[in-house]
Design a protein around this motif. Sequence first.
Motif, mmCIF file in Angstrom:
data_model
loop_
_atom_site.group_PDB
_atom_site.id
_atom_site.type_symbol
_atom_site.label_atom_id
_atom_site.label_comp_id
_atom_site.label_asym_id
_atom_site.label_seq_id
_atom_site.Cartn_x
_atom_site.Cartn_y
_atom_site.Cartn_z
ATOM 1 N N LEU A 183 0.822 -1.205 0.000
ATOM 2 C CA LEU A 183 0.000 0.000 0.000
ATOM 3 C C LEU A 183 0.858 1.258 0.000
ATOM 4 C CD1 LEU A 183 -2.921 -1.012 2.368
ATOM 5 C CD2 LEU A 183 -2.907 -0.817 -0.112
ATOM 6 N N ALA A 184 1.995 1.201 0.678
ATOM 7 C CA ALA A 184 2.873 2.377 0.694
ATOM 8 C C ALA A 184 3.351 2.685 -0.727
ATOM 9 C CB ALA A 184 4.067 2.125 1.615
ATOM 10 N N MET A 185 3.555 1.634 -1.493
ATOM 11 C CA MET A 185 3.958 1.857 -2.886
ATOM 12 C C MET A 185 2.773 2.304 -3.724
ATOM 13 S SD MET A 185 6.837 -0.948 -3.879
ATOM 14 C CE MET A 185 6.006 -2.434 -3.451
ATOM 15 N N LEU A 186 1.641 1.613 -3.555
ATOM 16 C CA LEU A 186 0.480 1.880 -4.403
ATOM 17 C C LEU A 186 -0.159 3.226 -4.089
ATOM 18 C CD1 LEU A 186 -1.182 -1.638 -4.330
ATOM 19 C CD2 LEU A 186 -0.437 -0.455 -6.386
ATOM 20 N N GLU A 187 -0.353 3.505 -2.804
ATOM 21 C CA GLU A 187 -1.118 4.687 -2.419
ATOM 22 C C GLU A 187 -0.228 5.896 -2.176
ATOM 23 O OE1 GLU A 187 -4.487 4.595 -2.346
ATOM 24 O OE2 GLU A 187 -4.460 2.484 -2.936
ATOM 25 N N LEU A 188 0.953 5.658 -1.597
ATOM 26 C CA LEU A 188 1.824 6.793 -1.292
ATOM 27 C C LEU A 188 2.880 7.000 -2.367
ATOM 28 C CD1 LEU A 188 2.365 6.033 2.527
ATOM 29 C CD2 LEU A 188 0.640 7.498 1.484
ATOM 30 N N ARG A 189 2.912 6.106 -3.329
ATOM 31 C CA ARG A 189 3.888 6.157 -4.417
ATOM 32 C C ARG A 189 5.313 6.203 -3.898
ATOM 33 N NH1 ARG A 189 1.657 3.888 -8.156
ATOM 34 N NH2 ARG A 189 3.167 4.694 -9.649
ATOM 35 N N LEU A 190 5.580 5.483 -2.815
ATOM 36 C CA LEU A 190 6.949 5.429 -2.287
ATOM 37 C C LEU A 190 7.739 4.403 -3.086
ATOM 38 C CD1 LEU A 190 6.419 5.389 1.587
ATOM 39 C CD2 LEU A 190 7.300 7.260 0.194
ATOM 40 N N PRO A 191 9.035 4.624 -3.261
ATOM 41 C CA PRO A 191 9.877 3.580 -3.851
ATOM 42 C C PRO A 191 9.986 2.385 -2.919
ATOM 43 C CG PRO A 191 11.059 5.673 -3.671
ATOM 44 C CD PRO A 191 9.779 5.832 -2.946
ATOM 45 N N LEU A 192 10.555 1.302 -3.416
ATOM 46 C CA LEU A 192 10.536 0.039 -2.679
ATOM 47 C C LEU A 192 11.138 0.154 -1.276
ATOM 48 C CD1 LEU A 192 10.056 -2.976 -2.445
ATOM 49 C CD2 LEU A 192 12.276 -3.340 -3.513
ATOM 50 N N LEU A 193 12.361 0.685 -1.190
ATOM 51 C CA LEU A 193 13.036 0.634 0.106
ATOM 52 C C LEU A 193 12.300 1.408 1.194
ATOM 53 C CD1 LEU A 193 16.848 0.558 -0.678
ATOM 54 C CD2 LEU A 193 15.367 -1.245 0.225
ATOM 55 N N PRO A 194 11.912 2.671 0.941
ATOM 56 C CA PRO A 194 11.122 3.365 1.973
ATOM 57 C C PRO A 194 9.814 2.645 2.265
ATOM 58 C CG PRO A 194 11.853 4.901 0.285
ATOM 59 C CD PRO A 194 12.205 3.529 -0.203
#
Lengths: 284, 405, 288
Positions: free
Chosen positions: B134-145
């Motif tokens: 969800l952090a990637m999908l919704e917050l558009r964070l890269p993988l490591l963060p």
Amino acid sequence: MTDDSSLTQDRKAAANGQVPGAAEAPAPLLAVRDLRVVIDGLHILHGVDLDVAPTGVTALLGRNGAGKTTTAKAIMGLVPRTGSLLFGGVELAVLPTHLVVRQGIGYAPEDRGIFAGLTVAENLRLAERDAEPAYDLVHELFPELRKRSRQAAGTLSGGQQQMVAIGRTLLNRNRLIIADEPTKGLAPKIVSEVAEVLARAAERVPILLVEQNLALVRRLAGRCTVLADGRTVHQGDTAELLADEEASRRLLGVGSRRASAAAEQTGADGPARPVESVTEVTST
Amino acid sequence: MTTKSSITGTESPTGVTVTGPGGTSDGDSGTTGRGRTIPRTGESFGDGSTALRRALRWWPIALLILFLVAPYSALPVPGLLDGPLGSPGSLQLIALCLLYGALATGYDLLLGRTGLLSFGHALYFAAGLYCTDLAMLELRLPLLPAAAVGIACATLLALLLGAVSLRVTGIGFSMVTLAFAQAGAILVQRNPGGLTGGEEGRAAPADLLPSSLVGIGNTANLYWIALGYLVLTLAIVHCTVGSPIGRVWAGIRENERRVEVLGLRPYGYKLIAFVVAGALAGAGGVVHLLLTGGATPQSATSDATLALLVMVVLGGSGTRWGPLLGGLLYTWAGHRLGDLANSSAVADLPAALRVPLSQPLFLLGGLFVLVVYLLPGGLARLPARLRAARAGSALPVRIRGNEAA
Amino acid sequence: MNTVVLLVCTGLGLGALYFLVASGLSLIFGLMDVLNFAHGALLSVGAYAAWWASAEAGAGFWWAVLFGTVTGTAASVLLELAVIRPLYSRPRDQILATVGVGLALPALIMGIWGADARPFQPPAALAGTVSLLGAVVPVNRFVLMGAALVVLVLLRLFLSRTRYGLVVRAGVEDRAMVTALGIDVRRAFTLVFAIGGAAAALGGALAGLYFGSVNPGQGTGLLIFAFVVVVMGGMGSVTGAAVASAAVGLVQQFANYYTAAGLGDLSVVVLLAVLLLVRPRGLTGRLA
């Protein structure tokens, strides 16, 4: 106070009449040899030897934590045990608890083992094993139990609960009764009542009595076994042991005269446990 | 008639405890549980083939090197794997096996090391999995963060729920953890706000993943990540178990009351175990996300926790390599048995044989019962048990006597 | 009003199902300290046996229910004798073994009859609806409630009027002391497993009626709610389980209807955690 002094008087009579001499040693009813108990990796008993006399009361003595209650539980099979428990030719050590009981052993545990949610009548009914349970005897000894038969056992006083516990052992024609601290936590008046019942019961069935109240032991017991640190350290005549002040102090941690004195002092305000109270300092 | 002076002490638990939990060694010797009640066992294992043992101590390193270079190998392993060792399909399966081996090792911190029977471990695994996704999908964070967020979420959740669950002990604890995990599973299923994707789950966004982790040609990289996660888990479990905290855990496992008698508060130590295990599970969720390319609700179900439980018990709880072994075996068997079920060899069998054989869960469940019943220490303790059985009849009889009575 | 009546009936019907599972679970845990994770699987056994008898063997509905119940009882007794009893001195392993059986049994059912739900054809008399206070309520709700009531009454009679009932009640309080009175408490173990299995399997047979179909995961899905009931009602208390199952069924139905779907399930599960935390003795609370 008065009750305890009456105890002491009774004791002399009983001691004169009942106690067999140290020389004559009749074949024991229950012969315990090298009884060992390990619970959770803790060695609690390491070699208890114990002979229960075929008549009268045999006392199991020792300081608090010496392993008396564990010994009683081990005989009953309530804790894992090894060693030999020869009871009238039958080896009890290989039997599960319910079969030990069916050999004819009644057990009144330290915490009384009352089913609090069941009525008094149900508690007794549960203990029935014989075709004709001796309700007459139980109700004669404890008239109160008949009166309160429909009451939940959990609402009984400590003394009444003890009566249920002892009553359960007298309901069947047992060959041995094991009573674990039957006077623990009882008021002095009740203590002497229980003592009276035990004395009467001992006329018909031998009793192994675990007890801290030395006054009571002095009154009832013929022979005795003393445990310390999970081992038998003394077997012999109770009166002789309690008369020998040096031995009493060494084995029980208290002089016999001081023991009875302490019993009279603490007797008024509840449980008389002289051995424990005096030796608390040395045992830790 | 022994007349022994008895001023030394009583059976009071304090006297004996100090050596009990404190002296517990790491579980891999296979004698921890019973060795102490029968002192002779420990001695007989101490001497003997010391030199050989020292030489063999390096086998995990050798095995690790083998695992590291496996992707470069084209060795065919017929029966065990479909394709050659280095093929993407094989690497994917081995990576999953390693992942579950590591997850089981982390779960054993609770079950085997501290004696906590948690039925909710999948929750922290799923938390790491879904939060990262969800952090990637919704917050558009890269993988490591995103992975950091996911692991932090799992850790925090473990801290929070662990702090609450550990207030009850015994089977109550098991049921509270089960309840929390079930709540999590229901939440994931119900797809609140379209976040979790309900039954379908949600695929990881390919555009945010590093290109070296996407595509079938890069399976080897994922494999190495799984291997790295396993090594990390083993290292953390090994270090914590060997630390003073680990010795308290062992004490709690053996007898919690005795730890209290020593003046220690078991609650804090149990919470540490719970949080460390939760964080490891969260990290496992991240690895799972990369390996399978998405988050699915199956990861949160109580069946997922039960699978971990089966792995640990199968391999041997409380041992160093047992949970890993159990995880490898279970995952491999689960996949291979699934293939076997669809193979023509099974399809030709009579129904009485075919039906059970076609259900991996039936075989694993049945195997689990058999292990619990016949192999109380799991596979890892099997060699020690065989050795004890061969050593003669005197010792086993004593052990059995203690257990049976 | 119509909705409320329908929700009450549905909630009580569901509660009846919970009671059939939870009463046995509660007695087994109360007496033996075994949390039986295979209890849901026993329900599935009953459900599939009843479905098989009705759909494949062509038996009448009540014969099918009887067959399901008997099969479940036999499975339960077998479980106790073959799996639980050998592990008597290892309480944790007993729980683990039931977990294994709980995994294996539904998988076996799935292997034989497939993973998909199988439609369960009720007899015409039970397929219809009745009007109650203006609401149209399916008859099967009342069948479930009736079955739960009968089981409750029978269980209470067994516990209060028979010697084995006395042994069970005493054993729930103090198992060791029961053996110390010369009673082989293990017979009571097998007996409560038989009773619990029978009730769960009856629940399974009737669950087919309630849900209109049977599927392999049904029992396991119900198990968690049965746990809630057991903890709420107090371990070993049949009456407590009856009250708690009605409460849980109602809460679940109303919450699911008036708030978001699924929130009812969630609230009940959270209720379990809260109960255990507020009243950790709920697990050891003795017979009411």
